[in-house]
Scaffold this motif. Structure first.
Motif, PDB file in Angstrom:
ATOM      1  N   ARG A  85     -12.213  93.659  32.220  1.00 52.50           N
ATOM      2  CA  ARG A  85     -12.269  94.848  31.378  1.00 52.50           C
ATOM      3  C   ARG A  85     -13.705  95.220  31.002  1.00 52.50           C
ATOM      4  O   ARG A  85     -13.994  96.384  30.702  1.00 52.50           O
ATOM      5  CB  ARG A  85     -11.470  94.611  30.098  1.00 52.50           C
ATOM      6  CG  ARG A  85      -9.998  94.347  30.306  1.00 52.50           C
ATOM      7  CD  ARG A  85      -9.259  95.588  30.734  1.00 52.50           C
ATOM      8  NE  ARG A  85      -7.827  95.373  30.806  1.00 52.50           N
ATOM      9  CZ  ARG A  85      -6.940  96.289  31.167  1.00 52.50           C
ATOM     10  NH1 ARG A  85      -7.350  97.497  31.484  1.00 52.50           N
ATOM     11  NH2 ARG A  85      -5.656  96.008  31.214  1.00 52.50           N
ATOM     12  N   ASP A 206      -9.034  91.419  20.895  1.00 53.41           N
ATOM     13  CA  ASP A 206      -7.904  91.752  21.755  1.00 53.41           C
ATOM     14  C   ASP A 206      -6.930  92.656  20.999  1.00 53.41           C
ATOM     15  O   ASP A 206      -7.220  93.113  19.895  1.00 53.41           O
ATOM     16  CB  ASP A 206      -7.214  90.482  22.277  1.00 53.41           C
ATOM     17  CG  ASP A 206      -6.563  89.654  21.170  1.00 53.41           C
ATOM     18  OD1 ASP A 206      -6.472  90.133  20.020  1.00 53.41           O
ATOM     19  OD2 ASP A 206      -6.138  88.521  21.457  1.00 53.41           O
ATOM     20  N   ARG A 207      -5.766  92.900  21.583  1.00 54.06           N
ATOM     21  CA  ARG A 207      -4.805  93.835  20.986  1.00 54.06           C
ATOM     22  C   ARG A 207      -4.266  93.350  19.650  1.00 54.06           C
ATOM     23  O   ARG A 207      -3.747  94.144  18.858  1.00 54.06           O
ATOM     24  CB  ARG A 207      -3.652  94.092  21.956  1.00 54.06           C
ATOM     25  CG  ARG A 207      -2.830  92.858  22.313  1.00 54.06           C
ATOM     26  CD  ARG A 207      -1.764  93.207  23.340  1.00 54.06           C
ATOM     27  NE  ARG A 207      -1.006  92.049  23.746  1.00 54.06           N
ATOM     28  CZ  ARG A 207      -1.388  91.196  24.691  1.00 54.06           C
ATOM     29  NH1 ARG A 207      -2.543  91.395  25.319  1.00 54.06           N
ATOM     30  NH2 ARG A 207      -0.649  90.158  25.009  1.00 54.06           N
ATOM     31  N   ARG A 248     -11.079  98.210  23.055  1.00 54.95           N
ATOM     32  CA  ARG A 248     -10.032  99.216  23.275  1.00 54.95           C
ATOM     33  C   ARG A 248      -9.332  98.977  24.606  1.00 54.95           C
ATOM     34  O   ARG A 248      -8.109  99.119  24.710  1.00 54.95           O
ATOM     35  CB  ARG A 248     -10.627 100.626  23.239  1.00 54.95           C
ATOM     36  CG  ARG A 248     -10.869 101.168  21.847  1.00 54.95           C
ATOM     37  CD  ARG A 248     -11.064 102.682  21.893  1.00 54.95           C
ATOM     38  NE  ARG A 248     -12.214 103.037  22.711  1.00 54.95           N
ATOM     39  CZ  ARG A 248     -13.445 103.169  22.249  1.00 54.95           C
ATOM     40  NH1 ARG A 248     -13.706 102.946  20.977  1.00 54.95           N
ATOM     41  NH2 ARG A 248     -14.430 103.505  23.053  1.00 54.95           N
ATOM     42  N   ASP A 249     -10.099  98.622  25.635  1.00 54.71           N
ATOM     43  CA  ASP A 249      -9.496  98.352  26.935  1.00 54.71           C
ATOM     44  C   ASP A 249      -8.604  97.111  26.908  1.00 54.71           C
ATOM     45  O   ASP A 249      -7.704  96.965  27.735  1.00 54.71           O
ATOM     46  CB  ASP A 249     -10.582  98.175  28.003  1.00 54.71           C
ATOM     47  CG  ASP A 249     -11.103  99.505  28.506  1.00 54.71           C
ATOM     48  OD1 ASP A 249     -10.631 100.546  28.009  1.00 54.71           O
ATOM     49  OD2 ASP A 249     -11.991  99.507  29.385  1.00 54.71           O
ATOM     50  N   GLY A 251      -6.744  96.537  24.329  1.00 55.21           N
ATOM     51  CA  GLY A 251      -5.603  96.924  23.514  1.00 55.21           C
ATOM     52  C   GLY A 251      -5.871  97.000  22.031  1.00 55.21           C
ATOM     53  O   GLY A 251      -4.949  97.284  21.250  1.00 55.21           O
ATOM     54  N   HIS A 253      -6.906  98.963  19.126  1.00 55.24           N
ATOM     55  CA  HIS A 253      -7.092 100.394  18.875  1.00 55.24           C
ATOM     56  C   HIS A 253      -7.638 100.695  17.493  1.00 55.24           C
ATOM     57  O   HIS A 253      -7.936 101.844  17.178  1.00 55.24           O
ATOM     58  CB  HIS A 253      -5.758 101.127  19.055  1.00 55.24           C
ATOM     59  CG  HIS A 253      -5.236 101.028  20.446  1.00 55.24           C
ATOM     60  ND1 HIS A 253      -5.862 101.592  21.522  1.00 55.24           N
ATOM     61  CD2 HIS A 253      -4.136 100.404  20.941  1.00 55.24           C
ATOM     62  CE1 HIS A 253      -5.175 101.341  22.627  1.00 55.24           C
ATOM     63  NE2 HIS A 253      -4.133 100.621  22.309  1.00 55.24           N
TER      64      HIS A 253
END
Length: 255
Positions: A85, A206-207, A248-249, A251, A253
């Motif tokens: 990423r 991470d997300r 963001r890539d 996850g 946000h």
């Protein structure tokens, strides 16, 4: 070149055997499948079980792969995804900054460099992927220490090695710097590991908003820092933008 260590080779063979075919295998099946004596197979299985690499069903007595292997495998996948990423963003950052870019993750008591983009000039440079940087004396390390409790635990209580006269070696001072990192959202290290070298880094999440690594720009003090000795605001902005884009890539946000 030294030969393979037999016990490790056998342990690896057992893990491969459990990974294929039937989900669970008994001791006799493992021993027969690999041509081992039952006592030898049992001893290796017991050690693997103690380390979490193998689990034994309490009812059938059969063995299967353990949760620790899943954790290690997920760790590898996370690093692989992080690097994938970050490739484009790291290249863009190096071009914009005109400096070297590193992507690092926590590994034991240091920072493992998992990606390295050369400074975009014609100078001779050495690829540093796989090298280790100290947690307490680099911008990458300070970001991880500030946001990842595991990193702080790995570092221990100090005092730590002094690489230059500017290296922070005492816990109180380092903890104060980490608090500042959390307040402003980035870390710097000016001549703390290498004379004449400065760096600035920001966190990658991470997300789940967990800290998974950091990205940094590194270069000569006179190009990374301004006349006042502080890191140039333009570089800080570029590094933070890259870190947010990579996050963001992955996850994440919200920041």
């Amino acid at each position: 070149m030294p030969g393979a260590i037999q016990s490790l080779s056998r342990a690896a063979a057992i893990l491969r055997l459990l990974a294929g075919g039937e989900r669970r295998l008994g001791l006799s099946e493992v021993a027969a499948g690999l041509g081992l004596a039952k006592g030898t197979a049992h001893g290796i299985l017991r050690t693997l079980q103690q380390e979490g690499f193998v689990e034994q069903d309490p009812e059938s007595g059969k063995y299967q792969l353990g949760a620790e292997l899943l954790r290690l495998g997920q760790s590898y996948l996370d690093v692989h995804e992080l690097r994938a990423r970050a490739l484009v963003w790291a290249d863009d950052l190096a071009r914009a900054a005109g400096e070297t870019v590193y992507l690092g993750v926590l590994h034991q008591r240091g920072v493992l460099v998992v990606h390295h983009v050369f400074r975009p000039d014609d100078s001779r440079q050495v690829l540093e992927v796989g090298s280790m940087q100290p947690l307490h004396a680099t911008a990458l390390g300070k970001v991880l220490l500030a946001y990842d409790p595991v990193a702080r635990g790995e570092l221990g209580g100090g005092p730590w090695e002094a690489f230059t006269a500017r290296t922070v070696t005492e816990p109180a001072e380092l903890d104060a710097q980490c608090a500042l990192v959390r307040e402003r959202g980035w870390a710097d290290a000016v001549e703390e590991t290498w004379e004449g070298v400065a760096s600035v880094a920001a966190l990658i999440q991470d997300r789940r908003r967990n800290p998974v690594g950091a990205v940094c720009v590194s270069g000569a003090v006179e190009t990374v820092c301004g006349p006042d000795g502080a890191v140039r605001p333009s570089l800080v902005a570029s590094v933070r933008t890259a870190a947010r884009a990579i996050s963001r890539d992955l996850g994440a946000h919200r920041f």
